[in-house]
Write a protein that holds these residues in place. Structure first.
Motif, PDB file in Angstrom:
ATOM      1  N   MET A   1       0.847  -1.185   0.000  1.00 34.16           N
ATOM      2  CA  MET A   1       0.000   0.000   0.000  1.00 34.16           C
ATOM      3  C   MET A   1       0.885   1.239   0.000  1.00 34.16           C
ATOM      4  N   LYS A   2       0.422   2.242  -0.705  1.00 35.51           N
ATOM      5  CA  LYS A   2       1.134   3.516  -0.732  1.00 35.51           C
ATOM      6  C   LYS A   2       0.528   4.415   0.348  1.00 35.51           C
ATOM      7  N   GLN A   3       1.367   4.880   1.248  1.00 33.69           N
ATOM      8  CA  GLN A   3       0.914   5.579   2.442  1.00 33.69           C
ATOM      9  C   GLN A   3       1.225   7.071   2.429  1.00 33.69           C
ATOM     10  N   ALA A   4       0.490   7.783   3.302  1.00 31.52           N
ATOM     11  CA  ALA A   4       0.797   9.180   3.634  1.00 31.52           C
ATOM     12  C   ALA A   4       0.518   9.363   5.113  1.00 31.52           C
ATOM     13  N   LEU A   5       1.379  10.132   5.768  1.00 29.67           N
ATOM     14  CA  LEU A   5       1.179  10.489   7.172  1.00 29.67           C
ATOM     15  C   LEU A   5       0.490  11.848   7.205  1.00 29.67           C
ATOM     16  N   ILE A   6      -0.675  11.902   7.849  1.00 27.99           N
ATOM     17  CA  ILE A   6      -1.484  13.118   7.924  1.00 27.99           C
ATOM     18  C   ILE A   6      -1.450  13.646   9.356  1.00 27.99           C
ATOM     19  N   ILE A   7      -0.900  14.844   9.537  1.00 32.23           N
ATOM     20  CA  ILE A   7      -0.820  15.488  10.854  1.00 32.23           C
ATOM     21  C   ILE A   7      -1.832  16.632  10.862  1.00 32.23           C
ATOM     22  N   ILE A   8      -2.830  16.529  11.713  1.00 26.92           N
ATOM     23  CA  ILE A   8      -3.951  17.470  11.701  1.00 26.92           C
ATOM     24  C   ILE A   8      -3.840  18.502  12.830  1.00 26.92           C
ATOM     25  N   ASP A   9      -3.799  19.759  12.457  1.00 29.70           N
ATOM     26  CA  ASP A   9      -4.012  20.915  13.351  1.00 29.70           C
ATOM     27  C   ASP A   9      -3.103  20.992  14.577  1.00 29.70           C
ATOM     28  N   VAL A  10      -1.870  20.612  14.451  1.00 27.52           N
ATOM     29  CA  VAL A  10      -0.936  20.794  15.572  1.00 27.52           C
ATOM     30  C   VAL A  10      -0.348  22.191  15.390  1.00 27.52           C
ATOM     31  N   GLN A  11      -1.045  23.149  15.975  1.00 25.52           N
ATOM     32  CA  GLN A  11      -0.763  24.562  15.768  1.00 25.52           C
ATOM     33  C   GLN A  11      -0.426  25.264  17.076  1.00 25.52           C
ATOM     34  N   GLU A  12       0.215  26.405  16.953  1.00 24.87           N
ATOM     35  CA  GLU A  12       0.701  27.157  18.111  1.00 24.87           C
ATOM     36  C   GLU A  12      -0.390  27.447  19.138  1.00 24.87           C
ATOM     37  N   ALA A  13      -1.634  27.621  18.720  1.00 24.64           N
ATOM     38  CA  ALA A  13      -2.725  27.938  19.648  1.00 24.64           C
ATOM     39  C   ALA A  13      -2.850  26.911  20.760  1.00 24.64           C
ATOM     40  N   PHE A  14      -2.501  25.656  20.477  1.00 21.71           N
ATOM     41  CA  PHE A  14      -2.614  24.596  21.475  1.00 21.71           C
ATOM     42  C   PHE A  14      -1.427  24.569  22.441  1.00 21.71           C
ATOM     43  N   PHE A  15      -0.449  25.430  22.214  1.00 27.73           N
ATOM     44  CA  PHE A  15       0.755  25.470  23.035  1.00 27.73           C
ATOM     45  C   PHE A  15       0.975  26.843  23.676  1.00 27.73           C
ATOM     46  N   ASN A  16       0.405  27.883  23.078  1.00 26.57           N
ATOM     47  CA  ASN A  16       0.591  29.258  23.557  1.00 26.57           C
ATOM     48  C   ASN A  16      -0.504  29.730  24.497  1.00 26.57           C
ATOM     49  N   LEU A  17      -1.688  29.202  24.342  1.00 22.30           N
ATOM     50  CA  LEU A  17      -2.850  29.683  25.092  1.00 22.30           C
ATOM     51  C   LEU A  17      -3.258  28.655  26.146  1.00 22.30           C
ATOM     52  N   PRO A  18      -3.082  28.957  27.423  1.00 21.61           N
ATOM     53  CA  PRO A  18      -3.373  27.967  28.476  1.00 21.61           C
ATOM     54  C   PRO A  18      -4.763  27.339  28.380  1.00 21.61           C
ATOM     55  N   GLU A  19      -5.743  28.105  27.960  1.00 24.79           N
ATOM     56  CA  GLU A  19      -7.092  27.543  27.846  1.00 24.79           C
ATOM     57  C   GLU A  19      -7.210  26.525  26.711  1.00 24.79           C
ATOM     58  N   ASN A  20      -6.216  26.467  25.841  1.00 24.38           N
ATOM     59  CA  ASN A  20      -6.216  25.533  24.712  1.00 24.38           C
ATOM     60  C   ASN A  20      -5.147  24.453  24.821  1.00 24.38           C
ATOM     61  N   TYR A  21      -4.464  24.364  25.947  1.00 22.45           N
ATOM     62  CA  TYR A  21      -3.392  23.373  26.064  1.00 22.45           C
ATOM     63  C   TYR A  21      -3.927  21.967  25.823  1.00 22.45           C
ATOM     64  N   LEU A  22      -3.300  21.277  24.912  1.00 24.76           N
ATOM     65  CA  LEU A  22      -3.644  19.885  24.650  1.00 24.76           C
ATOM     66  C   LEU A  22      -3.165  19.007  25.796  1.00 24.76           C
ATOM     67  N   TYR A  23      -3.890  17.954  26.044  1.00 23.49           N
ATOM     68  CA  TYR A  23      -3.504  16.957  27.028  1.00 23.49           C
ATOM     69  C   TYR A  23      -2.166  16.350  26.626  1.00 23.49           C
ATOM     70  N   GLN A  24      -1.210  16.355  27.526  1.00 22.93           N
ATOM     71  CA  GLN A  24       0.142  15.812  27.325  1.00 22.93           C
ATOM     72  C   GLN A  24       0.802  16.369  26.058  1.00 22.93           C
ATOM     73  N   LYS A  25       0.724  17.690  25.911  1.00 25.00           N
ATOM     74  CA  LYS A  25       1.156  18.341  24.673  1.00 25.00           C
ATOM     75  C   LYS A  25       2.624  18.117  24.324  1.00 25.00           C
ATOM     76  N   GLU A  26       3.510  18.109  25.303  1.00 24.68           N
ATOM     77  CA  GLU A  26       4.942  17.911  25.001  1.00 24.68           C
ATOM     78  C   GLU A  26       5.203  16.492  24.500  1.00 24.68           C
TER      79      GLU A  26
END
Length: 177
Positions: free
Chosen positions: A1-26
């Protein structure tokens, strides 16, 4: 199979804004970069999806704002595809389908944010478009707690629904590529 890795919406907003911090972001970024490195070693294309708002200048995903940028800690290279989207569905009114067809991709490997929104919608849309043997990168997606569920509960719930239906959840050490 021919594959592609799709990374969705890993953007600064989830790291800069405390109200948007992703769970286990690091840890999330570390694992995603491990998947990216493995994909590159196997010459599998890496595609970044970037949520974009063109209308509301006060939105954290407003185009060209600092929080809209893809997260600076990701291993992004010039040859990677970056596709902007304006809805939860990475296929809706974007060039993603054309890019995948142009590369003859028939298997998608997903990682990113947020589990119950853009990741969920895109995984299901991919399945509906005929991508039936997709993979979810284990421990490589995240979200925020909401008023009803914690982030780990949301992740567990969605993985339970997706696995064996819309994706197969796999560890990186399972020789995916």
């Amino acid at each position: 199979m021919k594959q592609a890795l799709i990374i969705i919406d890993v953007q600064e907003a989830f790291f800069n804004l405390p109200e948007n911090y992703l769970y286990q972001k690091e840890d999330l970024v570390l694992r995603i970069n491990q998947w990216i490195a493995a994909a590159r070693s196997a010459e599998v294309p890496v595609i970044f999806i970037q949520h974009t708002d063109y209308d509301n200048i006060n939105d954290e995903f407003y185009v060209d704002s600092p929080d809209w940028q893809l997260y600076h800690g990701l291993d992004i290279r010039a040859e990677d595809v970056v596709s902007r989207k304006t809805t939860w569905d990475s296929f809706h009114e974007t060039e993603l389908a054309v890019v995948l067809e142009g590369k003859s991709i028939d298997q998608l490997i997903f990682a990113g944010a947020q589990t119950e929104f853009c990741l969920d919608t895109t995984i299901r849309a991919a399945y509906s478009r005929g991508y039936k043997s997709n993979i979810l990168a284990k421990n490589s997606h995240s979200t925020l707690a909401n008023a009803v569920l914690t982030a780990p509960q949301i992740i567990e719930h969605h993985e339970h629904i997706w696995n064996g239906r819309f994706v197969t959840i796999r560890e990186l050490d399972e020789h995916i590529f």
